[in-house]
Write a protein that holds these residues in place. Structure first.
Motif, PDB file in Angstrom:
ATOM      1  N   UNK A  92     -25.934  -9.041  37.646  1.00 22.66           N
ATOM      2  CA  UNK A  92     -24.499  -8.979  37.350  1.00 22.66           C
ATOM      3  C   UNK A  92     -24.168  -7.654  36.657  1.00 22.66           C
ATOM      4  N   UNK A  93     -23.514  -6.762  37.397  1.00 25.06           N
ATOM      5  CA  UNK A  93     -23.131  -5.460  36.842  1.00 25.06           C
ATOM      6  C   UNK A  93     -21.621  -5.362  36.611  1.00 25.06           C
ATOM      7  N   UNK A  94     -20.906  -6.476  36.763  1.00 26.22           N
ATOM      8  CA  UNK A  94     -19.463  -6.461  36.576  1.00 26.22           C
ATOM      9  C   UNK A  94     -19.030  -7.125  35.275  1.00 26.22           C
ATOM     10  N   UNK A  95     -19.972  -7.685  34.536  1.00 33.10           N
ATOM     11  CA  UNK A  95     -19.639  -8.343  33.279  1.00 33.10           C
ATOM     12  C   UNK A  95     -19.073  -7.333  32.280  1.00 33.10           C
ATOM     13  N   UNK A  96     -18.092  -7.776  31.496  1.00 36.68           N
ATOM     14  CA  UNK A  96     -17.500  -6.920  30.467  1.00 36.68           C
ATOM     15  C   UNK A  96     -18.262  -6.986  29.147  1.00 36.68           C
ATOM     16  N   UNK A  97     -19.259  -7.830  29.083  1.00 41.03           N
ATOM     17  CA  UNK A  97     -20.066  -7.987  27.876  1.00 41.03           C
ATOM     18  C   UNK A  97     -21.115  -6.872  27.836  1.00 41.03           C
ATOM     19  N   UNK A  98     -21.049  -6.031  26.789  1.00 38.58           N
ATOM     20  CA  UNK A  98     -21.964  -4.894  26.720  1.00 38.58           C
ATOM     21  C   UNK A  98     -23.402  -5.326  26.442  1.00 38.58           C
ATOM     22  N   UNK A  99     -23.588  -6.510  25.915  1.00 43.42           N
ATOM     23  CA  UNK A  99     -24.948  -7.026  25.782  1.00 43.42           C
ATOM     24  C   UNK A  99     -25.551  -7.234  27.164  1.00 43.42           C
ATOM     25  N   UNK A 100     -24.713  -7.744  28.096  1.00 48.50           N
ATOM     26  CA  UNK A 100     -25.161  -7.926  29.476  1.00 48.50           C
ATOM     27  C   UNK A 100     -25.331  -6.576  30.178  1.00 48.50           C
ATOM     28  N   UNK A 101     -24.416  -5.657  29.925  1.00 53.02           N
ATOM     29  CA  UNK A 101     -24.501  -4.344  30.552  1.00 53.02           C
ATOM     30  C   UNK A 101     -25.735  -3.572  30.080  1.00 53.02           C
ATOM     31  N   UNK A 102     -26.121  -3.820  28.833  1.00 60.38           N
ATOM     32  CA  UNK A 102     -27.263  -3.084  28.287  1.00 60.38           C
ATOM     33  C   UNK A 102     -28.541  -3.364  29.069  1.00 60.38           C
ATOM     34  N   UNK A 103     -28.619  -4.531  29.708  1.00 61.96           N
ATOM     35  CA  UNK A 103     -29.805  -4.842  30.506  1.00 61.96           C
ATOM     36  C   UNK A 103     -29.963  -3.835  31.644  1.00 61.96           C
ATOM     37  N   UNK A 104     -28.873  -3.580  32.343  1.00 59.36           N
ATOM     38  CA  UNK A 104     -28.940  -2.652  33.478  1.00 59.36           C
ATOM     39  C   UNK A 104     -29.267  -1.244  33.001  1.00 59.36           C
ATOM     40  N   UNK A 105     -28.704  -0.842  31.870  1.00 63.63           N
ATOM     41  CA  UNK A 105     -28.986   0.490  31.342  1.00 63.63           C
ATOM     42  C   UNK A 105     -30.459   0.626  30.960  1.00 63.63           C
TER      43      UNK A 105
END
Length: 375
Positions: free
Chosen positions: A202-215
């Motif tokens: 999931x790369x569309x979530x607005x939660x930066x905790x979730x986004x940090x995984x992809x980074x």
């Protein structure tokens, strides 16, 4: 469905009529995984599902056959049972597994034009793809590091042993297992892709905790291997180039064309440079589309359409097709064994010196040549 206005282009998404969206055909049990972003897009034209399914099926068959042959030949041919070739076998195993677990389920879903296998299979599909994708990436990195150790470090480098190769292979698989499991444990999650026939992170979530995984994932599984491969091949080509230059100077002092019979003094250098260029280029083309799509979703730099999401998956799957060609068929001993056991699959007759070393082995002669030239 009734269309109004001009006939839709067969290459474009189906015209949005009666507020139909690409999500409408998704089974109810999958809806909680679908990001609201996708509700703004009309259904894909069925022609696209057919094309994507057909291409994926062809890639799957070619990859399974190609990697299966690589695994069989490298595992049964005694002359190919070397520590370095364990990496080639492992790469073939991971690519074989990727296409077996990811291509055919995707073809099945393309037939129904949406994900019909349920949430659990969505997780398992994406998890298996992440495991073998990470393993393939890091195996290619290990191949580059092994060549760096042999060619650049030469006699000062520690020779690779079977146990050392096995430990590195275990590391490659552990990288995939750990990073693949994290979304299932709560750091990000696996969701249907925009075309609804495949699943991914999931790369569309607005939660930066979730986004940090992809980074973090991209830093460890994309950038680190990419720069390591570039670094390794840069110094490999540089070392071979410097050695070939010294060999040509030595030959000139001895008033001969080359110190190697039947060689113009540039073949090893040029072959290795070409292999380096091909390896880095194909690696970059395979995994960069996925990274671009993920970063576009994280930073909202552009609108991602359902059709655009599929290209990252197709390019990554194509990587499993040409890996056997780059790492297997480019090996003279492998070509000779392939011609002997499967003549119909051989691209050409083996050279007269079929038992010669590969380009990598040829370039390791730098050490021996240096002994000769310094004597």
């Amino acid at each position: 469905m009734v269309y109004y206005g001009p006939a839709p282009n067969v290459w474009s998404p189906t015209t949005l009529i009666n507020n139909l969206t690409v999500v409408d055909s998704v089974p109810p049990e999958m809806l909680h995984l679908v990001d609201p972003h996708w509700y703004q897009f009309p259904p894909l034209n069925p022609l696209w599902h057919g094309i994507i399914g057909f291409v994926t099926f062809i890639l799957g068959v070619i990859s399974v056959v190609g990697n299966g042959v690589v695994i069989y030949i490298f595992s049964t041919e005694k002359s190919l049972r070397t520590p370095s070739n364990l990496f080639v076998v492992n790469l073939a195993v991971s690519d074989f597994t990727m296409m077996l677990t990811n291509s055919f389920p995707m073809v099945y879903n393309c037939w129904y034009e949406t994900w019909v296998l349920g949430p659990l299979m969505c997780d398992l599909y994406a998890y298996s793809g992440s495991i073998v994708g990470c393993c393939s990436i890091w195996t290619m990195t290990m191949i580059a590091l092994d060549r760096y150790n042999v060619i650049v470090k030469g006699l000062s480098g520690k020779p690779l042993t079977n146990s050392g190769a096995v430990l590195r292979i275990i590391f490659c698989w552990m990288v995939g297992i750990v990073w693949g499991a994290l979304p299932m444990l709560g750091w990000s999650r696996y969701v249907p892709e925009g075309n609804m026939t495949a699943c991914g992170t999931d790369y569309l979530s607005d939660d930066w905790v979730q986004k940090s995984y992809i980074l973090c994932y991209s830093a460890f599984v994309y950038y680190t291997p990419l720069f390591t491969i570039i670094y390794s091949y840069y110094y490999i080509v540089q070392a071979v180039s410097a050695h070939e230059k010294s060999m040509r100077e030595q030959a000139k002092r001895m008033n001969v064309q080359s110190l190697r019979s039947g060689d113009d003094g540039k073949s090893a250098e040029m072959k290795l440079a070409k292999i380096a260029l091909v390896t880095i280029s194909l690696w970059f083309m395979a995994w960069t589309p996925y990274t671009i799509i993920n970063y576009t979703g994280i930073f909202k730099t552009a609108t991602i359409s359902p059709l655009a999401t599929i290209w990252g998956s197709l390019f990554a799957k194509a990587n499993a097709v040409y890996n056997p060609i780059v790492y297997g068929i480019s090996h003279p001993k492998y070509r000779a064994a392939l011609n002997k056991r499967f003549p119909a699959l051989a691209c050409a007759d083996p050279p007269a010196s079929a038992d010669d070393k590969s380009v990598v082995s040829d370039t390791t002669a730098v050490n021996e040549d240096m002994k000769t030239s310094s004597a």
